[in-house]
Design an enzyme around this catalytic site. Structure first.
Site, short mmCIF file in Angstrom:
data_model
loop_
_atom_site.label_atom_id
_atom_site.label_comp_id
_atom_site.label_asym_id
_atom_site.label_seq_id
_atom_site.Cartn_x
_atom_site.Cartn_y
_atom_site.Cartn_z
N PHE A 98 6.83 -2.41 1.93
CA PHE A 98 5.71 -2.43 3.00
C PHE A 98 4.77 -1.63 2.77
CE2 PHE A 98 3.73 -1.77 6.99
CZ PHE A 98 3.62 -2.95 7.39
N THR A 99 3.48 -1.88 2.84
CA THR A 99 2.47 -1.30 2.56
C THR A 99 2.39 0.20 2.83
OG1 THR A 99 1.30 -1.97 4.88
CG2 THR A 99 0.69 -3.13 2.61
N ARG A 110 -1.79 -11.66 3.81
CA ARG A 110 -0.45 -10.56 3.32
C ARG A 110 -0.44 -11.18 1.80
NH1 ARG A 110 0.97 -6.09 6.36
NH2 ARG A 110 -1.19 -6.01 5.08
N LYS A 161 6.84 -2.45 17.97
CA LYS A 161 7.59 -3.71 17.76
C LYS A 161 8.73 -3.82 18.70
CE LYS A 161 5.18 -3.28 13.64
NZ LYS A 161 4.50 -1.78 13.33
N PHE A 202 -6.72 -3.51 2.45
CA PHE A 202 -6.79 -4.81 3.36
C PHE A 202 -7.56 -4.23 4.57
CE2 PHE A 202 -3.19 -3.17 5.71
CZ PHE A 202 -2.57 -2.41 4.60
N ASP A 230 14.54 0.87 7.70
CA ASP A 230 13.17 0.66 8.31
C ASP A 230 13.77 -0.32 9.56
OD1 ASP A 230 10.99 -0.24 9.39
OD2 ASP A 230 9.71 -0.38 7.73
N TYR A 257 4.11 20.54 27.91
CA TYR A 257 3.90 20.64 26.48
C TYR A 257 5.21 20.62 25.77
CZ TYR A 257 1.87 21.75 21.95
OH TYR A 257 1.43 21.81 20.87
C1 P71 Z 1 2.15 -4.93 10.98
C2 P71 Z 1 2.21 -3.39 10.96
C3 P71 Z 1 1.26 -2.67 11.38
C4 P71 Z 1 0.26 -2.66 10.20
C5 P71 Z 1 0.73 -1.80 9.28
C6 P71 Z 1 -0.08 -1.88 7.85
C7 P71 Z 1 -0.89 -2.75 7.91
C8 P71 Z 1 -1.33 -3.76 8.71
C9 P71 Z 1 -0.57 -3.41 9.90
C10 P71 Z 1 4.07 -1.71 10.53
C11 P71 Z 1 5.16 -1.35 10.07
C12 P71 Z 1 6.22 -2.42 9.53
C13 P71 Z 1 7.22 -1.90 8.84
C14 P71 Z 1 8.45 -3.01 8.50
C15 P71 Z 1 6.54 0.19 9.06
C16 P71 Z 1 5.50 -0.02 9.90
C17 P71 Z 1 4.48 0.99 10.06
N1 P71 Z 1 3.55 -3.14 10.72
N2 P71 Z 1 7.27 -0.73 8.81
O1 P71 Z 1 3.18 -5.47 10.65
O2 P71 Z 1 5.72 -3.77 10.02
O3 P71 Z 1 4.59 1.23 11.43
O4 P71 Z 1 2.05 0.75 12.27
O5 P71 Z 1 3.73 1.89 13.53
O6 P71 Z 1 2.61 2.93 11.63
O7 P71 Z 1 1.18 -5.56 11.42
P1 P71 Z 1 3.08 1.88 12.38
#
Ligand code: P71
Length: 473
Positions: free
Chosen positions: A123-124, A381, A257, A447, A214, A71
């Site tokens: 970014f969302t 998107r 990623k 979305f 980011d 832990y």
């Molecule tokens: C992608 C994602 C995952 C995602 C997130 C929201 C809607 C659909 C799909 C996540 C990102 C990203 C960037 C530049 C932060 C995050 C969040 N991308 N910055 O592209 O691309 O990271 O998913 O690990 O929480 O499908 P997280």
């Protein structure tokens, strides 16, 4: 160009299912025409996202077996810290369950309600956390980023004049920090140049503004710098990445990623005071500061993966594969965002379905049509992802895109051929395609869970015709 094969061989395989048109019609209807709501079992080639979908290496799997599940004080945390220090150059690390966990913490730490947060395109999840912390996001990306046909080699660059204008307008003390994404997802996976990063740093130094990144797709950004920026062609990508990150005060990372893992994220920084605040918050929202909501084995997999992602041969193949798909589509006249970015090919749905107004959701429609054609899953998107503004109106983003996102180390170029053929088939009958309308819409991040119906169903009803086959139930 010589052929570039996968710089790995396949040790384990996962069967995927092929479906009939009838099965796909039933599946997309049940999913409310939203590819996020499809069952993975109904998908043939899954290009929804490159997030958490990587294939891990044998080295990562063996590191997982050695994970320390204590832990507190687990050595898996030490492995992650060592790896981040060595590869990214930040002394302090705070793990989180994924990227948005890190975004949540940093937004709470750095934003005082009422402050402003410039960034190179939204970014969302990033923007949502900035807004929940009381901040206002400002897009300071160069104009070329909003133009799918612009061939600018660094379409992710910050527009220094826009950044300066915001400082002049609100005052540097009202800017919480600038968030520079490398690469820029919503612009099409477009990179930021080293020269631009340096220039932003100069402005930040002049005004005492915190410069955050980011860094979710930093390895891909570093590869583009090697390819496109003078003076970097002969440098290893790992070295370029270190140089890039040396200009930032800290990063948020979605490990899903460019750390080549299925789950995980972290904050990394130079300022001990920010680390202390992150540790105070992480115990409330994620878990102990040494695991941040992850298992020890997840930290170990990330520690190994982040190094692997900075390998030159891996990146040459990775970016080459994305480019291969892009070029096949381009040869057939399919409108795509140019130049092809690091993690995905973005189809310009506004140009593809130019008979549909944006309110008829061209990108959402196109993603559903591609699935119907072949079982390939893509992601909207465009207007649906952009959500509503403070007054409750649809935001109308300049880019209305469908993303064909390539998971890392998962598919071969034969899969890319199948994808290209499907998109080209849909392109050839694009004029027959009708739009969609919302039938359910949640209040935030709509979305993910919105449901839609074909407008064709409305038209058929009005004219007293039976509904088209797809529009029923
Ligand atoms: C992608 C994602 C995952 C995602 C997130 C929201 C809607 C659909 C799909 C996540 C990102 C990203 C960037 C530049 C932060 C995050 C969040 N991308 N910055 O592209 O691309 O990271 O998913 O690990 O929480 O499908 P997280």
């Amino acid at each position: 160009m010589p052929a570039i094969a996968e710089p790995y061989r396949i040790k384990m395989v996962e069967p995927i299912t092929m479906t009939t048109r009838e099965q796909r019609e039933a599946a997309i209807r049940a999913a409310g025409y939203n590819t996020f709501l499809l069952r993975s079992e109904d998908v043939y080639i899954d290009l929804l996202t490159d997030s958490g979908t990587s294939a891990m290496s044998d080295r990562q799997w063996s590191a997982m077996m050695m994970g320390d599940e204590a832990y507190a004080g687990a050595r898996s945390f030490d492995h992650l810290v060592e790896s981040v220090r060595e590869s990214y150059g930040f002394p302090y690390v705070c793990p989180t369950h994924q990227g948005r966990g890190a975004e949540h913490l940093i937004s709470r730490i750095l934003i005082t309600p009422g402050q402003h947060v410039p960034g190179n395109m939204y970014f969302t999840t990033t923007r949502v956390h900035q807004e929940l912390a009381g901040g206002t996001f400002h897009d300071v990306i160069i104009d070329e980023a909003h133009d799918p046909s612009s061939l600018h080699p660094f379409k992710g660059n910050v527009d220094l004049d826009k950044f300066q204008a915001l400082i002049d307008e609100v005052g540097a003390d009202q800017i919480a920090y600038i968030n520079v994404a490398v690469t820029v997802n919503m612009a099409g996976g477009q990179p930021v140049s080293m020269a631009n990063i340096r220039a932003v740093r100069e402005i930040c130094d002049r005004y005492g503004i915190i410069m955050w990144s980011d860094a979710t797709r930093l390895a891909e950004n570093a590869y583009f710098i090697k390819e496109r920026e003078d003076g970097y062609a002969d440098r290893p990508v790992a070295e370029i990445a270190r140089e890039m990150l040396s200009h930032f005060d800290g990063i948020t990372m979605s490990g899903k990623k460019d750390c080549l893992v299925n789950i995980g994220g972290f904050l990394a920084m130079r300022d001990e005071a920010i680390l202390t605040k992150a540790r105070e918050l992480v115990v409330v929202f994620e878990g102990m500061p040494t695991y941040g909501g992850l298992a020890g084995r997840d930290l170990d997999a990330m520690a190994v993966g982040l190094r692997e992602a900075l390998d030159d041969d891996y990146l040459a193949h990775r970016i080459g594969q994305v480019r291969y798909l892009g070029e096949r589509l381009q040869e057939a006249g399919v409108p795509i965002v140019q130049p092809v970015g690091g993690h995905a090919v973005f189809i310009d749905a506004a140009a593809f379905l130019d008979h549909l107004p944006q309110d008829e959701l061209p990108a959402q429609t196109l993603a559903a049509e591609i699935f119907l054609d072949s079982g390939v899953r893509a992601m909207e998107r465009g207007i649906v992802s952009a959500g509503r503004d403070a007054d409750g109106n649809h935001r109308h983003p300049k880019l209305e895109l469908v993303r064909l996102t390539i998971p890392r180390r998962v598919y071969t170029n034969s899969h890319m051929d199948v994808v290209a053929e499907s998109v080209i088939r849909v392109f050839q009958r694009r004029k027959e395609i009708q739009g969609l309308k919302f039938v359910y819409e949640p209040p935030t991040l709509r979305f993910f869970t919105s449901r839609f119906e074909p407008l064709a169903a409305d038209a058929a009803l009005e004219e007293g015709r039976p509904e088209p086959a797809l529009a029923g139930a």
